[in-house]
Design a protein around this motif. Structure first.
Motif, PDB file in Angstrom:
ATOM      1  N   GLU A  75       0.846  -1.186   0.000  1.00  0.00           N
ATOM      2  CA  GLU A  75       0.000   0.000   0.000  1.00  0.00           C
ATOM      3  C   GLU A  75       0.883   1.238   0.000  1.00  0.00           C
ATOM      4  O   GLU A  75       1.930   1.275   0.646  1.00  0.00           O
ATOM      5  CB  GLU A  75      -0.919   0.009   1.230  1.00  0.00           C
ATOM      6  CG  GLU A  75      -1.950  -1.128   1.247  1.00  0.00           C
ATOM      7  CD  GLU A  75      -2.888  -1.044   2.433  1.00  0.00           C
ATOM      8  OE1 GLU A  75      -2.738  -0.079   3.228  1.00  0.00           O
ATOM      9  OE2 GLU A  75      -3.766  -1.913   2.567  1.00  0.00           O
ATOM     10  N   LEU A  76       0.445   2.240  -0.726  1.00  0.00           N
ATOM     11  CA  LEU A  76       1.185   3.498  -0.808  1.00  0.00           C
ATOM     12  C   LEU A  76       0.453   4.584  -0.038  1.00  0.00           C
ATOM     13  O   LEU A  76      -0.779   4.585  -0.007  1.00  0.00           O
ATOM     14  CB  LEU A  76       1.354   3.913  -2.275  1.00  0.00           C
ATOM     15  CG  LEU A  76       2.101   2.926  -3.164  1.00  0.00           C
ATOM     16  CD1 LEU A  76       2.136   3.435  -4.594  1.00  0.00           C
ATOM     17  CD2 LEU A  76       3.515   2.684  -2.664  1.00  0.00           C
ATOM     18  N   PRO A  77       1.164   5.502   0.615  1.00  0.00           N
ATOM     19  CA  PRO A  77       2.628   5.580   0.680  1.00  0.00           C
ATOM     20  C   PRO A  77       3.217   4.451   1.521  1.00  0.00           C
ATOM     21  O   PRO A  77       2.592   4.006   2.485  1.00  0.00           O
ATOM     22  CB  PRO A  77       2.878   6.952   1.318  1.00  0.00           C
ATOM     23  CG  PRO A  77       1.653   7.205   2.138  1.00  0.00           C
ATOM     24  CD  PRO A  77       0.517   6.596   1.383  1.00  0.00           C
ATOM     25  N   ALA A  78       4.404   4.018   1.149  1.00  0.00           N
ATOM     26  CA  ALA A  78       5.064   2.910   1.822  1.00  0.00           C
ATOM     27  C   ALA A  78       6.183   3.431   2.709  1.00  0.00           C
ATOM     28  O   ALA A  78       6.885   4.377   2.353  1.00  0.00           O
ATOM     29  CB  ALA A  78       5.632   1.937   0.793  1.00  0.00           C
ATOM     30  N   GLY A  79       6.341   2.804   3.859  1.00  0.00           N
ATOM     31  CA  GLY A  79       7.460   3.140   4.733  1.00  0.00           C
ATOM     32  C   GLY A  79       8.764   2.599   4.174  1.00  0.00           C
ATOM     33  O   GLY A  79       8.785   1.776   3.246  1.00  0.00           O
ATOM     34  N   ARG A  80       9.864   3.052   4.749  1.00  0.00           N
ATOM     35  CA  ARG A  80      11.159   2.634   4.222  1.00  0.00           C
ATOM     36  C   ARG A  80      11.375   1.118   4.275  1.00  0.00           C
ATOM     37  O   ARG A  80      11.913   0.538   3.323  1.00  0.00           O
ATOM     38  CB  ARG A  80      12.277   3.353   4.975  1.00  0.00           C
ATOM     39  CG  ARG A  80      13.630   3.225   4.263  1.00  0.00           C
ATOM     40  CD  ARG A  80      14.718   3.948   5.002  1.00  0.00           C
ATOM     41  NE  ARG A  80      15.992   3.860   4.313  1.00  0.00           N
ATOM     42  CZ  ARG A  80      17.169   4.004   4.894  1.00  0.00           C
ATOM     43  NH1 ARG A  80      17.219   4.290   6.189  1.00  0.00           N
ATOM     44  NH2 ARG A  80      18.288   3.901   4.214  1.00  0.00           N
ATOM     45  N   ALA A  88      13.228   8.515 -10.168  1.00  0.00           N
ATOM     46  CA  ALA A  88      13.660   7.732  -9.014  1.00  0.00           C
ATOM     47  C   ALA A  88      13.094   8.261  -7.700  1.00  0.00           C
ATOM     48  O   ALA A  88      13.184   7.582  -6.672  1.00  0.00           O
ATOM     49  CB  ALA A  88      15.187   7.697  -8.942  1.00  0.00           C
ATOM     50  N   GLN A  89      12.542   9.474  -7.704  1.00  0.00           N
ATOM     51  CA  GLN A  89      11.913  10.021  -6.497  1.00  0.00           C
ATOM     52  C   GLN A  89      10.428   9.689  -6.419  1.00  0.00           C
ATOM     53  O   GLN A  89       9.808   9.923  -5.393  1.00  0.00           O
ATOM     54  CB  GLN A  89      12.069  11.545  -6.476  1.00  0.00           C
ATOM     55  CG  GLN A  89      13.483  12.031  -6.227  1.00  0.00           C
ATOM     56  CD  GLN A  89      13.528  13.546  -6.197  1.00  0.00           C
ATOM     57  OE1 GLN A  89      13.079  14.211  -7.130  1.00  0.00           O
ATOM     58  NE2 GLN A  89      14.067  14.096  -5.116  1.00  0.00           N
ATOM     59  N   ASP A  90       9.883   9.162  -7.497  1.00  0.00           N
ATOM     60  CA  ASP A  90       8.449   8.888  -7.569  1.00  0.00           C
ATOM     61  C   ASP A  90       8.183   7.497  -7.005  1.00  0.00           C
ATOM     62  O   ASP A  90       8.388   6.483  -7.678  1.00  0.00           O
ATOM     63  CB  ASP A  90       7.981   8.972  -9.017  1.00  0.00           C
ATOM     64  CG  ASP A  90       6.460   8.917  -9.156  1.00  0.00           C
ATOM     65  OD1 ASP A  90       5.814   8.259  -8.317  1.00  0.00           O
ATOM     66  OD2 ASP A  90       5.932   9.523 -10.102  1.00  0.00           O
ATOM     67  N   GLU A  91       7.728   7.446  -5.770  1.00  0.00           N
ATOM     68  CA  GLU A  91       7.539   6.171  -5.077  1.00  0.00           C
ATOM     69  C   GLU A  91       6.598   5.238  -5.837  1.00  0.00           C
ATOM     70  O   GLU A  91       6.879   4.053  -6.009  1.00  0.00           O
ATOM     71  CB  GLU A  91       7.000   6.433  -3.671  1.00  0.00           C
ATOM     72  CG  GLU A  91       6.758   5.179  -2.845  1.00  0.00           C
ATOM     73  CD  GLU A  91       6.158   5.522  -1.492  1.00  0.00           C
ATOM     74  OE1 GLU A  91       6.904   5.477  -0.490  1.00  0.00           O
ATOM     75  OE2 GLU A  91       4.947   5.814  -1.429  1.00  0.00           O
ATOM     76  N   GLU A  92       5.487   5.791  -6.292  1.00  0.00           N
ATOM     77  CA  GLU A  92       4.505   4.957  -6.998  1.00  0.00           C
ATOM     78  C   GLU A  92       5.105   4.397  -8.283  1.00  0.00           C
ATOM     79  O   GLU A  92       4.934   3.215  -8.593  1.00  0.00           O
ATOM     80  CB  GLU A  92       3.251   5.793  -7.315  1.00  0.00           C
ATOM     81  CG  GLU A  92       2.048   4.969  -7.771  1.00  0.00           C
ATOM     82  CD  GLU A  92       2.050   4.697  -9.265  1.00  0.00           C
ATOM     83  OE1 GLU A  92       1.363   3.744  -9.699  1.00  0.00           O
ATOM     84  OE2 GLU A  92       2.740   5.430 -10.015  1.00  0.00           O
ATOM     85  N   PHE A  93       5.833   5.231  -9.031  1.00  0.00           N
ATOM     86  CA  PHE A  93       6.416   4.781 -10.288  1.00  0.00           C
ATOM     87  C   PHE A  93       7.453   3.690 -10.043  1.00  0.00           C
ATOM     88  O   PHE A  93       7.454   2.652 -10.711  1.00  0.00           O
ATOM     89  CB  PHE A  93       7.056   5.961 -11.027  1.00  0.00           C
ATOM     90  CG  PHE A  93       7.685   5.581 -12.336  1.00  0.00           C
ATOM     91  CD1 PHE A  93       6.916   5.443 -13.474  1.00  0.00           C
ATOM     92  CD2 PHE A  93       9.050   5.345 -12.432  1.00  0.00           C
ATOM     93  CE1 PHE A  93       7.487   5.081 -14.691  1.00  0.00           C
ATOM     94  CE2 PHE A  93       9.639   4.983 -13.630  1.00  0.00           C
ATOM     95  CZ  PHE A  93       8.845   4.854 -14.765  1.00  0.00           C
ATOM     96  N   VAL A  94       8.338   3.900  -9.087  1.00  0.00           N
ATOM     97  CA  VAL A  94       9.428   2.950  -8.837  1.00  0.00           C
ATOM     98  C   VAL A  94       8.887   1.634  -8.287  1.00  0.00           C
ATOM     99  O   VAL A  94       9.182   0.550  -8.823  1.00  0.00           O
ATOM    100  CB  VAL A  94      10.468   3.550  -7.871  1.00  0.00           C
ATOM    101  CG1 VAL A  94      11.502   2.492  -7.467  1.00  0.00           C
ATOM    102  CG2 VAL A  94      11.167   4.738  -8.503  1.00  0.00           C
TER     103      VAL A  94
END
Length: 371
Positions: free
Chosen positions: A184-189, A308-314
């Motif tokens: 699930e997004l946003p995802a933790g580290r 590379a900063q786009d969490e959903e894309f990566v």
């Protein structure tokens, strides 16, 4: 399974038989054994274990043989097999500071505490084809190096003595398990790191390379790269203490990145982190670079709009099994869908032709009618 085609089941059985024949290849050439793949194609085995989320060199080698060397297919086989295994417990976090290192290098300190260990690496080879291997000649045995073991502190710890690198917060909270729960997004580290570990090496490498070319503006140094064996321990409730249940080989990378500081943090270095099964250093370095790029928000940095900063894309596009499944399904029968598209295009063409005929019957040129 698509069996709507006439004779579908028989055709599929024949395809399986043909596949097995192609897999075996020329009968005059000796068949590859699982042991040969495990021992001589170990880097391929390591990748299959890492992206398949199952540490078992024998099964990974078998999957490579079954898939005819298609590593993504082999990873698929390993993940599918993994779902059949019972889960009887959880191990304790591995202590990489006690790793028996076959390889330990740093790009930040020439005289790294504990010394640099080059280990088995392609870094200093000339990348020229060795035709002695084609002649099946025996390769001279290398002098056995002694793994650097015991207490092998992380090099970034020495920066931390001066407060030059950001502290990583510790938590006793059990991280979510990506293999058991959908992401699930946003995802933790912790979840992001799991996803990157399982992600396709080529995709993660491409994202990491983009950060080096300026996207995300995040130049990094390899603080430390280490490869070696670590003990796996598990708490046994009946005994009341942990015992060692095995040993695995992992690759760990910590990058050191500049950080200009924020309203609450002074200028210092920050880290990117990668940890992967086996000797998989390209993947571990790539993972660390992408991990650092994805941390822009928690570090209070500006969004540069970099991929590379786009969490959903990566995270949603790095999994090669999901990507392969969606991509390859389009080669399977889609007769009904295509027939509807075909009929739509035919209808549109008829409407265009009818409009053109109407214009011509009115005695107007098509260009004049358009005006």
């Amino acid at each position: 399974m698509y069996v709507a085609v006439k004779g579908g089941e028989r055709a599929i059985d024949n395809a399986h038989a043909w596949l097995a024949d192609e897999r075996r290849g020329d009968r005059d050439v000796a068949e590859l054994s699982v042991a040969q793949i495990r021992e001589q194609l170990s880097l391929a085995v390591n990748r299959v274990m890492a992206e398949g989320s199952l540490y078992d060199p024998d099964l990974a080698a078998l999957a490579i043989k079954q898939s005819r060397g298609d590593l993504i297919e082999a990873i698929f086989l390993i993940r599918a097999y993994r779902t059949t295994l019972p889960r009887f417990g959880a191990s304790k976090p591995i202590e990489t500071g006690e790793m028996a290192c076959d390889r330990r290098i740093s790009a930040t300190f020439k005289d790294a505490p504990g010394g640099q260990v080059l280990g088995p690496t392609f870094d200093y080879t000339h990348r020229l084809l060795d035709f002695k291997l084609a002649a099946d000649g025996e390769v001279p045995e290398a002098a056995e190096g002694t793994p650097q073991g015991g207490d092998v502190p992380h090099i970034t710890g020495y920066l931390n003595r001066e407060g030059l690198i950001q502290d990583e917060p510790e938590s006793d909270e059990t991280p979510p398990d990506l293999t058991r729960e959908p992401m699930e997004l946003p995802a933790g580290r912790p979840l992001r790191l799991q996803s990157l570990t399982r992600g396709d090496e080529g995709f993660v490498l491409g994202m990491a390379y983009s950060t080096q070319r300026g996207y995300a503006r995040n130049h990094a140094f390899v603080g430390e790269l280490r490869i070696g064996a670590v003990a796996v321990e598990m708490d046994i409730p009946e005994l009341g203490f942990a015992i060692e249940i095995g040993e695995i080989t992992v690759t760990e990378c910590e990058t050191v990145n500049q950080f200009k500081g924020s309203k609450t943090e002074p200028p210092q270095f920050t880290r990117g982190y990668g940890l992967v099964f086996g000797q998989t250093e390209r993947k571990a370095i790539s993972m660390a670079l992408v991990d650092r790029a994805l941390r822009w928000k928690e570090l209070g940095e500006d969004d540069q709009g970099a991929p590379a900063q786009d969490e959903e894309f990566v995270l949603m596009h790095s999994d090669n099994i999901q990507a392969t499944g969606f991509l390859e399904h389009i080669k399977l029968p889609h007769y009904v869908d295509f027939q509807s598209e075909l009929e739509l295009v035919r209808k549109l063409r008829r409407e265009v032709e009818a409009a053109r005929s109407s214009v011509l019957s009115d005695g107007l040129a098509p260009d004049e009618a358009a005006e």
